[in-house]
Design a protein around this motif. Structure first.
Motif, mmCIF file in Angstrom:
data_model
loop_
_atom_site.group_PDB
_atom_site.id
_atom_site.type_symbol
_atom_site.label_atom_id
_atom_site.label_comp_id
_atom_site.label_asym_id
_atom_site.label_seq_id
_atom_site.Cartn_x
_atom_site.Cartn_y
_atom_site.Cartn_z
ATOM 1 N N ASN A 365 0.834 -1.214 0.000
ATOM 2 C CA ASN A 365 0.000 0.000 0.000
ATOM 3 C C ASN A 365 0.860 1.252 0.000
ATOM 4 O O ASN A 365 0.524 2.258 -0.630
ATOM 5 C CB ASN A 365 -0.908 0.013 1.238
ATOM 6 C CG ASN A 365 -2.272 -0.569 0.948
ATOM 7 O OD1 ASN A 365 -2.628 -0.809 -0.212
ATOM 8 N ND2 ASN A 365 -3.037 -0.825 1.989
ATOM 9 N N ILE A 368 2.133 1.824 -3.535
ATOM 10 C CA ILE A 368 1.040 2.310 -4.391
ATOM 11 C C ILE A 368 0.720 3.761 -4.057
ATOM 12 O O ILE A 368 0.496 4.593 -4.943
ATOM 13 C CB ILE A 368 -0.204 1.426 -4.228
ATOM 14 C CG1 ILE A 368 0.086 0.003 -4.740
ATOM 15 C CG2 ILE A 368 -1.404 2.017 -4.973
ATOM 16 C CD1 ILE A 368 -1.002 -0.995 -4.430
ATOM 17 N N PHE A 383 -5.798 5.653 -10.592
ATOM 18 C CA PHE A 383 -5.911 4.321 -10.005
ATOM 19 C C PHE A 383 -7.343 3.935 -9.633
ATOM 20 O O PHE A 383 -7.570 2.836 -9.152
ATOM 21 C CB PHE A 383 -5.038 4.226 -8.748
ATOM 22 C CG PHE A 383 -3.564 4.278 -9.021
ATOM 23 C CD1 PHE A 383 -3.063 3.980 -10.266
ATOM 24 C CD2 PHE A 383 -2.680 4.634 -8.024
ATOM 25 C CE1 PHE A 383 -1.703 4.026 -10.532
ATOM 26 C CE2 PHE A 383 -1.316 4.680 -8.265
ATOM 27 C CZ PHE A 383 -0.826 4.376 -9.528
ATOM 28 N N ASN A 418 -2.865 -7.556 -2.750
ATOM 29 C CA ASN A 418 -2.056 -6.353 -2.932
ATOM 30 C C ASN A 418 -0.732 -6.639 -3.625
ATOM 31 O O ASN A 418 -0.304 -5.901 -4.526
ATOM 32 C CB ASN A 418 -1.781 -5.699 -1.573
ATOM 33 C CG ASN A 418 -2.465 -4.349 -1.444
ATOM 34 O OD1 ASN A 418 -3.434 -4.062 -2.134
ATOM 35 N ND2 ASN A 418 -1.964 -3.521 -0.561
ATOM 36 N N ASN A 422 -2.651 -5.694 -7.169
ATOM 37 C CA ASN A 422 -2.713 -4.228 -7.138
ATOM 38 C C ASN A 422 -1.372 -3.566 -7.421
ATOM 39 O O ASN A 422 -1.301 -2.586 -8.175
ATOM 40 C CB ASN A 422 -3.224 -3.758 -5.768
ATOM 41 C CG ASN A 422 -4.713 -3.984 -5.607
ATOM 42 O OD1 ASN A 422 -5.430 -4.141 -6.592
ATOM 43 N ND2 ASN A 422 -5.179 -4.033 -4.374
ATOM 44 N N LEU A 423 -0.297 -4.079 -6.826
ATOM 45 C CA LEU A 423 1.011 -3.438 -6.979
ATOM 46 C C LEU A 423 1.539 -3.506 -8.420
ATOM 47 O O LEU A 423 1.956 -2.473 -8.964
ATOM 48 C CB LEU A 423 2.012 -4.042 -5.997
ATOM 49 C CG LEU A 423 3.388 -3.376 -5.937
ATOM 50 C CD1 LEU A 423 3.266 -1.898 -5.590
ATOM 51 C CD2 LEU A 423 4.281 -4.091 -4.912
ATOM 52 N N ALA A 426 -0.470 -1.099 -10.514
ATOM 53 C CA ALA A 426 -0.169 0.294 -10.177
ATOM 54 C C ALA A 426 1.131 0.759 -10.837
ATOM 55 O O ALA A 426 1.210 1.877 -11.359
ATOM 56 C CB ALA A 426 -0.064 0.460 -8.653
#
Length: 441
Positions: A365, A368, A383, A418, A422-423, A426
């Motif tokens: 997190n 990101i 994002f 994540n 997500n990472l 991103a």
């Protein structure tokens, strides 16, 4: 305001104050953790962190406006100068006045809606788990009232920060953090239990209010009267605000909401373990983010003037420093957890490997968030769609994992989503947008 320099000192006054705030939050968080374990029962600890987690819904009602206002104010304040009474003068004065007035109106409506929703919602939620040994109604009402009123202070601090008053704003935030923490500790030590949750919101409201009346009375007067210049909120703020608001909602659904989920499915004790663990690892994130936080207004101005070399130097060095510091502190936390494994303090947080998984989740997190802060210098929010999609897909899995595998399943889902989804996405979006937006601007 236009005199703010884009030089890159390693430890400036701004960074020193931001770091002081983050380090205080880290140290105060540690002491609060110790006092909570010492003075609260495992059940009350669960209620304590569940209160804080549900009250944190105010960030969703904010819709990311506090961060957007820093960016907008950084652009709007170019060429303006502060007068002794706390007002401004310069070519864009009317535009700046309109921004301040519109922001206060928005936050007044936000505070009202928050209070109307959160008070009865909290009563229904906590009432379903009501305990004869926990007296929670009065602290909950006061916590909601102070949090709602504190929203009215938010636009002034964000606008001042964006306008280059970083040192003053963070000195103020440091003062309220110190006072709020000390009041919280005294309340815990005095045996008042859940009343400790209201102390930081009380300081967040009262100390900035006194400071604004004393040193920025002119800014309060600007906000209270209608501006001659009409501020186009729909065009200037709303496009980035609603996207950032959805990002924050997704962030809440992937972090803070997990405490109420465990509170409901596994009980107050396990929810308290997650709440305490999140408080520790999130504090590491706050400290590490200091290197990027103090650069936000300057990065916005560098992007506005197309000064790409300065923007890149600020971001790359501080992003790297932020990441390294988080990793070092994370290993320190894990070492401390092993060192105190046989004490009651270790039993109040998640088991070792679950704590490690939570650190992986928060570190991703952190990365990101750093990429997002860089791209927001362009006053855009790329994002939103990605985070919204992953949050929608992940939330049912989180609820299922919490119900069947308790905190272990929940942490495994958070870290895996994540780290492996997500990472990477991103980084891809950051690389593409960073190149495209510079060419188009």
């Amino acid at each position: 305001m236009s005199s703010v320099s884009l030089r890159l000192p390693f430890i400036s006054r701004d960074l020193a104050l931001v770091l002081s705030l983050r380090l205080w939050q880290a140290g105060a968080g540690l002491l609060t953790t110790i006092l909570a374990v010492h003075f609260l029962s495992p059940e009350t600890q669960g209620w304590y962190y569940s209160f804080i987690s549900v009250a944190a819904l105010y960030t969703l009602f904010d819709l990311g406006l506090s961060m957007v206002l820093v960016q907008v104010s950084a652009h709007a304040s170019t060429g303006l100068h502060w007068k002794p009474d706390g007002s401004v003068e310069g070519e864009a004065t009317s535009y700046f006045h309109a921004l301040v007035h519109s922001a206060l109106r928005w936050y007044a409506l936000t505070a009202l809606v928050f209070a109307v929703v959160i008070v009865p919602g909290g009563i229904l939620f906590f009432g379903s788990k009501s305990s004869t040994t926990i007296h929670w109604v009065a602290p909950w009402l006061v916590l909601c009232g102070l949090t709602a009123a504190g929203l009215l202070i938010t636009p002034f601090l964000s606008i001042l920060e964006g306008a280059g008053q970083i040192s003053r704003v963070y000195a103020l935030r440091l003062s309220l953090a110190v006072c709020g923490s000390i009041a919280c500790w005294a309340t815990l030590a005095g045996g008042a239990g859940l009343w400790a949750t209201v102390m930081v919101p009380a300081a967040t409201l009262l100390i900035p209010l006194v400071w604004l009346v004393r040193y920025r009375r002119g800014l309060l007067q600007i906000a209270s009267r209608s501006a001659g210049h009409r501020f186009n909120w729909r065009h200037e703020v709303w496009p980035q605000q609603w996207r950032l608001g959805i990002n924050l909602l997704c962030g809440y659904l992937l972090t803070q909401i997990n405490i109420p989920i465990l509170f409901h499915t596994q009980g107050a004790v396990i929810a308290g373990q997650l709440g305490l663990s999140l408080a520790i690892v999130n504090t590491l994130g706050l400290v590490a983010q200091s290197w990027i936080t103090r650069r936000v207004p300057l990065m916005a101005r560098a992007a506005a003037t197309r000064d790409w070399p300065t923007l890149d130097r600020m971001f790359k060095r501080d992003f790297t420093m932020s990441s390294v510091i988080f990793v070092v502190m994370a290993f320190g936390v894990l070492a401390m957890d092993l060192l105190f494994a046989d004490t009651k303090y270790a039993h109040r947080v998640l088991p070792f490997w679950q704590l490690a998984g939570l650190l992986v989740f928060v570190f991703s997190n952190q990365l990101i968030g750093g990429l997002a802060a860089h791209l927001r210098s362009f006053r855009r929010e790329p994002f939103m769609s990605t985070l919204a999609t992953t949050a929608i897909l992940t939330l049912p899995l989180i609820v299922w994992a919490a119900a069947h595998y308790s905190s272990a399943g929940l942490v495994a889902v958070l870290a895996a989503v994540n780290l492996f989804l997500n990472l990477p996405i991103a980084f891809f979006i950051w690389y593409r947008c960073n190149r495209t937006w510079r060419h188009d601007s």
